[in-house]
Scaffold this active site. Sequence first.
Site, mmCIF file in Angstrom:
data_model
loop_
_atom_site.group_PDB
_atom_site.id
_atom_site.type_symbol
_atom_site.label_atom_id
_atom_site.label_comp_id
_atom_site.label_asym_id
_atom_site.label_seq_id
_atom_site.Cartn_x
_atom_site.Cartn_y
_atom_site.Cartn_z
ATOM 1 N NE ARG A 1 -97.706 50.462 -12.179
ATOM 2 C CZ ARG A 1 -96.486 50.828 -11.785
ATOM 3 N NH1 ARG A 1 -96.261 52.051 -11.387
ATOM 4 N NH2 ARG A 1 -95.501 49.966 -11.817
ATOM 5 C CG ASP B 1 -94.233 60.137 -0.504
ATOM 6 O OD1 ASP B 1 -94.344 58.893 -0.517
ATOM 7 O OD2 ASP B 1 -94.200 60.830 -1.540
ATOM 8 C CD GLU C 1 -117.370 60.146 -8.519
ATOM 9 O OE1 GLU C 1 -117.990 61.100 -8.041
ATOM 10 O OE2 GLU C 1 -116.957 60.125 -9.684
ATOM 11 C CE LYS D 1 -92.385 54.302 -6.056
ATOM 12 N NZ LYS D 1 -93.615 55.066 -5.822
ATOM 13 C CE1 TYR E 1 -116.928 57.037 -11.667
ATOM 14 C CE2 TYR E 1 -118.288 56.470 -13.548
ATOM 15 C CZ TYR E 1 -117.214 57.151 -13.010
ATOM 16 O OH TYR E 1 -116.432 57.932 -13.808
ATOM 17 C CB THR F 1 -96.833 53.833 -4.286
ATOM 18 O OG1 THR F 1 -95.504 53.496 -3.861
ATOM 19 C CG2 THR F 1 -96.837 55.206 -4.909
HETATM 20 N N1 DSN Z 1 -91.536 57.147 -9.992
HETATM 21 C C1 DSN Z 1 -91.212 56.831 -8.629
HETATM 22 C C2 DSN Z 1 -89.781 56.466 -8.484
HETATM 23 O O1 DSN Z 1 -89.237 55.865 -9.399
HETATM 24 O O2 DSN Z 1 -89.181 56.734 -7.461
HETATM 25 C C3 DSN Z 1 -91.576 57.914 -7.696
HETATM 26 O O3 DSN Z 1 -92.690 58.586 -8.141
#
Ligand code: DSN
Length: 484
Positions: A278, A240, A65, A272, A63, A269
Site C-alpha cells: 500500500r 494519475d 526526511e 492496485k 526517520y 499507487t
Molecule cells: N480508493 C481507490 C479506489 O477504490 O478506486 C481510489 O482512491
Amino acid sequence: MVNAESTAFRAALEAVRAVEPRIADAIAKELTDQRESLKLIASENYASPAVLLAMGNWLSDKYAEGTIGRRFYAGCQNVDTVESVAVEHAKALFGAPYAYVQPHSGIDANLVAYWAILADRVEVPHLRKFEKRQVNDLSDAEWAQLRAAFGNQRMLGMSLDAGGHLTHGFRPNISGKMFDQRSYGVDTATGLIDYTALRETAREFRPLVIVGGYSAYPRKVNFATIREIADEVGATFMVDMAHFAGLVAGKVFTGDFDPVPHAHIVTTTTHKSLRGPRGGAVLAQPELADQVDRGCPMVLGGPLSHVMAAKAVAFAEARRPEFATYARQIVTNAQALAEGLLSRGVKLVSGGTDNHLVLLDVHPFGLTGRQAEQALLDSGVVTNRNAIPQDPNGAWYTSGIRIGTPALTSRGLGAAEMDQIAELIHTVLTGTAPADGSKAKYRLDPALADRVGKQATELLAPFPLYPSVDLDEGAGAEPTSATG
Ligand code: DSN
C-alpha cells in the site's frame, strides 16, 4: 518440513500475540477472510509474501526526511540504499527519467505532483493572512482569495461520474479547494471520453494542469491526444495511473495509451493492479524532478522506509516476464467477465472494457448501486458501488457496480471462471428487489444468497490464496506463484 514463508509469518504472529493477542488474531483472521472472499474490488490485489515480509522490520524505526543523500537526519545510509534500489526499479519498469517513491498513498502522490506543478509554474507568495486558520474553516470566498494568491490556477480533470477521482479537483478533497476546477466527461451515447469536448473546454478554460487517469473508467485513454491538447493550451499534463499502473508495467498499455512518455508527471499507487505494498509513487520529466524531490517535508511526513523496501521488491517482481503475462490476463479476464454479463443482458457502461474493470449499470434491475452492492455482499461477492455517467442517484447511492479482475487474476482464476462469476452476479441482481421505496433497503431471498455464496466458495476452492502460507498445523505448499 514447514516452508520458509509459513515459518516467517507464524513467527511474526507469535511475537505479536505475546504482546496483544487480539491484533495477532485480527491479522490471522484477515488472511482467512481474504481466502474465502470472491474479491472483485477493482482497486485491490494480493501482494506477494516477499512484498509483505519486506515491510515488517526495523526500517520502520528510522526517520529519513529529505531525499536520497540529502536527509534531515543522520544515519540514513540503509534507507538511501532502499530508496535508491526502489527508484532504480521504478525508472526501469516504466521507462521514466525520474521516480520518487516516498508518497504514502495515491492522494499523497497527487499532492506532491500538484505542489510540484504549482512551484514550477507559479510564484506562490507567502500566505500569512490565512496562517492561523484551519483550512476547513475558510469560506468559499476565502478559498477564492487563496487561489487568487496562487495565481487562480485552474485544473481540468475527468468528472467524478465519468470515472474521475476525488483528488482530480473535487470539492470534498483539498484539490478542489486548491484549484478552480472544471471537468471533462464521456460521450453519453458511447460512454467513451469525448476528446473533442475536452479540447474545446481546454481552449476556453485555459487550465494550468490537465489531469488524465481515472478510478472507474473501463476503457483505455489516448494520452498522446490529451498531451497534444495540453501543449496547445500551455497546460502541464499530469496522469494519475493508480488504477492501471500494472497494465502499464506489464506493457498492455503501450504507444499512445502509455502515459509515461506523454505526461509531464505521472502519479500512481503501488497496491492496485501493480500488486505491491500500500503506497504511492511519482514519475516525472526532468524539469519537475527538483520540485518533486521536495515532496518530503513540503507535503509528506517522514518516508515509510519499510514500505519503500516493499515497493522495491514489488517493482523488481513487475520487471519479470511473468508479470506481463499476469497483466495481459487481467484484461482477458475483465473482457470475459464483461462478455459473460453482456450475454446475460446486463448493461455495461461503454458496452465493455479495455482494462481491468467493468462498470455495471444496475438501474435496469430497478436497483441503486448501494442495494446491489449489499445484495452481492450478502451472497459472498465483494464489489463496490460507483457512480455512472449522469448518475440519477448521485455519488452516495449511485446506479453502478464497479468490478475488477486484478485480485482474482492473482489467484489464478481465468476466463472460464469469469463466466461463472457473471452468472452469479446476474443471479443475485435478478433476485434482488428494492424495498419500502428506499434507495438502500432491498429484498433478497436468503436461500438464494446462501446458494450463490456456496457457489462462490466452490469456485475459489481450486485457487488457494497464499498457498505457501499455513498459519496452523500443515506445512504449507511450496511457493508456486506471486502470491506464494
Ligand atoms: N480508493 C481507490 C479506489 O477504490 O478506486 C481510489 O482512491
